[in-house]
Design a protein around this motif. Structure first.
Motif, mmCIF file in Angstrom:
data_model
loop_
_atom_site.group_PDB
_atom_site.id
_atom_site.type_symbol
_atom_site.label_atom_id
_atom_site.label_comp_id
_atom_site.label_asym_id
_atom_site.label_seq_id
_atom_site.Cartn_x
_atom_site.Cartn_y
_atom_site.Cartn_z
ATOM 1 N N TYR A 67 -12.127 24.287 -0.371
ATOM 2 C CA TYR A 67 -13.295 24.307 0.497
ATOM 3 C C TYR A 67 -14.534 23.968 -0.316
ATOM 4 O O TYR A 67 -14.706 24.462 -1.433
ATOM 5 C CB TYR A 67 -13.456 25.685 1.147
ATOM 6 C CG TYR A 67 -12.349 25.967 2.136
ATOM 7 C CD1 TYR A 67 -12.468 25.584 3.455
ATOM 8 C CD2 TYR A 67 -11.186 26.602 1.739
ATOM 9 C CE1 TYR A 67 -11.458 25.818 4.365
ATOM 10 C CE2 TYR A 67 -10.158 26.839 2.638
ATOM 11 C CZ TYR A 67 -10.310 26.450 3.957
ATOM 12 O OH TYR A 67 -9.302 26.676 4.851
ATOM 13 N N ASP A 68 -15.407 23.132 0.256
ATOM 14 C CA ASP A 68 -16.639 22.769 -0.439
ATOM 15 C C ASP A 68 -17.737 23.789 -0.131
ATOM 16 O O ASP A 68 -17.485 24.811 0.511
ATOM 17 C CB ASP A 68 -17.070 21.341 -0.088
ATOM 18 C CG ASP A 68 -17.387 21.168 1.392
ATOM 19 O OD1 ASP A 68 -17.403 22.163 2.130
ATOM 20 O OD2 ASP A 68 -17.624 20.020 1.801
ATOM 21 N N GLU A 69 -18.967 23.509 -0.572
ATOM 22 C CA GLU A 69 -20.076 24.451 -0.407
ATOM 23 C C GLU A 69 -20.426 24.686 1.063
ATOM 24 O O GLU A 69 -20.951 25.736 1.415
ATOM 25 C CB GLU A 69 -21.321 23.943 -1.146
ATOM 26 C CG GLU A 69 -21.173 23.929 -2.650
ATOM 27 C CD GLU A 69 -20.445 22.676 -3.134
ATOM 28 O OE1 GLU A 69 -20.462 21.636 -2.429
ATOM 29 O OE2 GLU A 69 -19.827 22.747 -4.208
ATOM 30 N N GLN A 70 -20.174 23.704 1.910
ATOM 31 C CA GLN A 70 -20.478 23.839 3.338
ATOM 32 C C GLN A 70 -19.340 24.508 4.110
ATOM 33 O O GLN A 70 -19.427 24.674 5.310
ATOM 34 C CB GLN A 70 -20.771 22.465 3.965
ATOM 35 C CG GLN A 70 -22.081 21.856 3.521
ATOM 36 C CD GLN A 70 -21.987 21.190 2.172
ATOM 37 O OE1 GLN A 70 -20.917 20.721 1.784
ATOM 38 N NE2 GLN A 70 -23.079 21.162 1.441
ATOM 39 N N LYS B 220 -11.188 20.475 2.156
ATOM 40 C CA LYS B 220 -10.913 19.212 1.483
ATOM 41 C C LYS B 220 -9.517 19.289 0.871
ATOM 42 O O LYS B 220 -9.161 20.289 0.265
ATOM 43 C CB LYS B 220 -11.929 18.941 0.367
ATOM 44 C CG LYS B 220 -13.364 18.897 0.820
ATOM 45 C CD LYS B 220 -13.638 17.640 1.570
ATOM 46 C CE LYS B 220 -15.095 17.595 1.980
ATOM 47 N NZ LYS B 220 -15.418 16.456 2.764
ATOM 48 N N LYS C 295 -6.967 18.085 -1.956
ATOM 49 C CA LYS C 295 -6.946 17.504 -3.294
ATOM 50 C C LYS C 295 -5.498 17.182 -3.629
ATOM 51 O O LYS C 295 -4.654 18.062 -3.666
ATOM 52 C CB LYS C 295 -7.530 18.467 -4.311
ATOM 53 C CG LYS C 295 -7.545 17.904 -5.719
ATOM 54 C CD LYS C 295 -8.312 18.794 -6.650
ATOM 55 C CE LYS C 295 -8.317 18.259 -8.036
ATOM 56 N NZ LYS C 295 -9.147 17.091 -8.207
#
Length: 106
Positions: free
Chosen positions: A20-23, A27, A29
């Motif tokens: 998980y990204d900052e938002q 995602k 990988k």
């Protein structure tokens, strides 16, 4: 632990991790194992477990306090007017907790 699974692609095993990204968006990988599919499933599963643990350990080291996380979460929900009474009480309550926990250095 980070979620992940194995995937076959072009005759090789790949590890797919769900990060998980900052938002907060998920995602995927993809990480190559360089192991052929034939006869290497057990080895690829071991590599996947090891990689998932490494990613989980790297995420545990963050210095984000729980109160700070909750404040970020409340900021994301700010536009939802139905949550307003709950959000306001949580926001001001957390500000007081953070002020108390940091000895007034906020």
């Amino acid at each position: 632990m980070v979620a992940g699974h194995l995937q076959q692609k072009k005759g090789y095993w790949y590890m797919v991790l769900n990060l998980y990204d900052e938002q907060g968006k998920r995602k995927s990988k993809w990480i190559a194992t360089h192991l052929p599919v034939q006869g290497n499933k057990h080895r690829a599963e071991e590599m996947l477990l090891q990689t998932r643990q490494q990613y989980a350990d790297s995420r545990e080291g963050s210095e984000l306090l729980f109160a700070d996380y909750m404040l970020q979460w409340l900021e994301k929900l700010r536009g939802h007017w139905l949550w307003l009474p709950v959000l306001l009480s949580l926001f001001y309550g957390l500000r007081r907790v953070k002020f108390w926990a940091c000895n007034g250095k906020v």
